[in-house]
Design a protein around this motif. Structure first.
Motif, PDB file in Angstrom:
ATOM      1  N   HIS A   1      41.500  39.851  31.356  1.00  0.00           N
ATOM      2  CA  HIS A   1      42.075  38.645  30.746  1.00  0.00           C
ATOM      3  C   HIS A   1      41.023  37.549  30.570  1.00  0.00           C
ATOM      4  CE1 HIS A   1      45.719  40.813  31.320  1.00  0.00           C
ATOM      5  NE2 HIS A   1      45.643  40.773  32.635  1.00  0.00           N
TER       6      HIS A   1
ATOM      7  N   ASN B   1      48.805  48.673  37.449  1.00  0.00           N
ATOM      8  CA  ASN B   1      48.059  47.498  37.008  1.00  0.00           C
ATOM      9  C   ASN B   1      48.662  46.185  37.518  1.00  0.00           C
ATOM     10  OD1 ASN B   1      48.404  45.331  34.575  1.00  0.00           O
ATOM     11  ND2 ASN B   1      46.288  46.031  34.716  1.00  0.00           N
TER      12      ASN B   1
ATOM     13  N   ASP C   1      46.546  43.960  28.800  1.00  0.00           N
ATOM     14  CA  ASP C   1      46.769  45.103  29.694  1.00  0.00           C
ATOM     15  C   ASP C   1      47.067  46.369  28.899  1.00  0.00           C
ATOM     16  OD1 ASP C   1      46.395  43.744  32.163  1.00  0.00           O
ATOM     17  OD2 ASP C   1      48.387  42.869  32.007  1.00  0.00           O
TER      18      ASP C   1
ATOM     19  N   ILE D   1      48.549  38.127  27.873  1.00  0.00           N
ATOM     20  CA  ILE D   1      48.317  38.881  29.102  1.00  0.00           C
ATOM     21  C   ILE D   1      48.697  40.364  28.936  1.00  0.00           C
ATOM     22  CG2 ILE D   1      48.850  39.029  31.572  1.00  0.00           C
ATOM     23  CD1 ILE D   1      47.344  36.485  30.853  1.00  0.00           C
TER      24      ILE D   1
ATOM     25  N   HIS E   1      41.459  43.311  38.381  1.00  0.00           N
ATOM     26  CA  HIS E   1      41.267  43.406  36.926  1.00  0.00           C
ATOM     27  C   HIS E   1      41.383  42.086  36.155  1.00  0.00           C
ATOM     28  CE1 HIS E   1      45.678  43.264  36.400  1.00  0.00           C
ATOM     29  NE2 HIS E   1      45.430  43.008  35.142  1.00  0.00           N
TER      30      HIS E   1
HETATM   31 FE   FE2 Z   1      46.744  42.219  33.723  1.00  0.00          FE
END
Ligand code: FE2
Ligand code: FES
Length: 441
Positions: free
Chosen positions: A218, A207, A380, A376, A213
């Protein structure tokens, strides 16, 4: 039994454009990874500044091994497996500290900072041949331990490539990290963020340099930053930093496409060109940055200072489990706990000789991106857990990683380059995974 997975079977699980779900869900594969990847690679253990004096120690993990990293009486650094040589009790429960020696909580055998057995109670009850110097009565120590510019790495394998060979071109990332300090040294400072997620360890590194992404995962913080219409022309530094960081995750396709991804045969990779025009730009102009730049130039001269600050690599991923960010003095360490459970540890560094406000920016960065309160990493982790839940389904069997495959440029050494919209880091990581898992075949 893990050793019964044949090479050919492992080979069938990894292709340039896809990997099999078993890589994330099969406990036998996980067990083999702990031996062949985590039992073989050089793993980051600690930074020397965490254990400056004899008797200082920090704890870490190397695959399944719980390891204590100590500074010995002679100043040398040792890696000790955290298991008493008598009846197997965990010796040390603290994450870090300072001791004269380690005394086991069970029957009080006491071990020196280098792992040697120093004393046992009730000596007269032991047989005459019982010898404190018998190596079988010492703590198990790491066969190899070495520092690169203050970053201490260890390997559970007695033989294999040297640390310099293992790091390869990623030594430049560590070099740039340290070169950014006006006094030529960095030190770990501030708090340490620890989080666990219910997902496989490989999800983190996949990631970290996945450039498609952020705009989706986010989105909530990007939207909040876009809605913030305050005037940051005279920036309150930390707010300006947070604002810009959040906005950067909302890059459009063209901006992501302008970044450069680089990967290596050993699985390492980095992203170049991120935040080019943002708060991390080397040509920024604010009082803290001016003071910092002047201090750096006093040490290195103008030309070298410009070169050091222009080094623009976001997320230097050392395979299998470390991420370094020199621009904001950050490190993340990924510790596999089970096939579906992983711990992430993050902390930051102070650049010695830099204004204290610069360190505050590093702390703010850590809080924003990697702490349990972050905007953040928490996003994730939510996604990692959703992937793990999704993969509990038996079908489909494969995960796609073909984005950008047609445009990867690969040279003879296995070095890969591509533009930002690419799953190049995945391909570099799974290429290395397969080589380690099949013993280089
Ligand atoms: Fe991320
Ligand atoms: S188990 Fe450690 S002294 Fe007995």
């Amino acid at each position: 039994m893990p050793d019964t997975i044949a090479r050919e079977d492992l080979g069938r699980l990894v292709h340039p454009d896809r990997v099999h779900r078993r890589l994330y869900t099969d406990p036998a594969i996980f067990a083999l990874e702990m031996t062949r990847i985590f039992g073989h690679c050089w793993l980051f253990l600690a930074h020397e500044s965490q254990i400056p004096s004899p008797g200082d120690f920090v704890r870490t993990r190397m695959g399944r091994e719980d390891v204590i990293v100590t500074r010995g009486r002679d100043g040398r650094i040792h890696g000790l497996v955290n298991r008493c040589a008598h009846r197997g009790a965990q010796l040390c429960a603290a994450e870090r500290g300072h001791v004269q020696a380690f005394t086991c909580p069970y029957h009080a055998w006491t071990f020196a900072l280098d792992g040697a057995l120093a004393s046992v109670p009730h000596r007269q009850s032991l047989p005459p041949g019982f010898d404190l110097k018998d190596p079988r009565l010492a703590l198990a120590t790491l066969p190899r331990i070495e520092s690169y510019r203050g970053f201490v790495f260890g390997s559970l394998a007695a033989e294999g490539e040297s640390l310099a060979e293992f790091l390869g071109p990623m030594t430049e990332a560590i070099g740039n990290f340290v070169d950014r300090a006006p006094l030529g040294e960095i030190e770990q400072a501030g708090g340490i963020a620890r989080q666990e997620f219910r997902g496989n360890w490989k999800l983190h590194h996949e990631n970290a340099n996945d450039t498609l992404h952020p705009g989706f995962v986010h989105e909530s913080s990007v939207a909040a930053a876009r809605a913030d219409k305050r005037d940051y022309a005279t920036p309150a530094f930390d707010e300006h930093q947070t604002h810009t960081q959040m906005l950067s995750n909302g890059f459009g396709v063209r901006e992501w496409q302008s970044l450069a991804l680089t990967g290596f045969a050993g699985g390492h990779s980095y992203m170049g060109g991120f935040y080019k025009g943002g708060v991390l730009a080397p040509d920024r102009d604010d009082p803290v940055w001016r003071d910092y730049r002047a201090a750096l130039a006093a040490r290195h001269g103008e030309e070298k200072t410009a070169r050091i600050l222009a080094e623009d690599r976001f997320n230097n991923l050392l395979y299998p489990n470390v991420s370094l960010n020199a621009q904001y003095q950050q490190i993340r360490i990924v510790q596999p706990l089970a096939v579906d459970r992983t711990r992430v540890i993050a902390f930051c560094f102070r650049l010695k000789g830099a204004p204290e406000a610069l360190f505050h920016r590093a702390v703010r960065f850590l809080t924003n991106l990697s702490s349990p309160a972050s905007m953040i990493l928490s996003d994730d982790i939510e996604i990692f857990e959703r992937v793990q839940s999704g993969l509990a389904n038996g079908v489909p069997e494969w995960l796609d990683q073909s984005r950008g495959l047609a445009t990867d440029r690969v040279d003879n050494s296995g070095r890969r380059e591509s533009t930002g919209i690419s799953e190049l880091p995945h391909r570099a990581q799974y290429g290395a995974w397969l080589r380690y898992m099949t013993g280089g075949a």
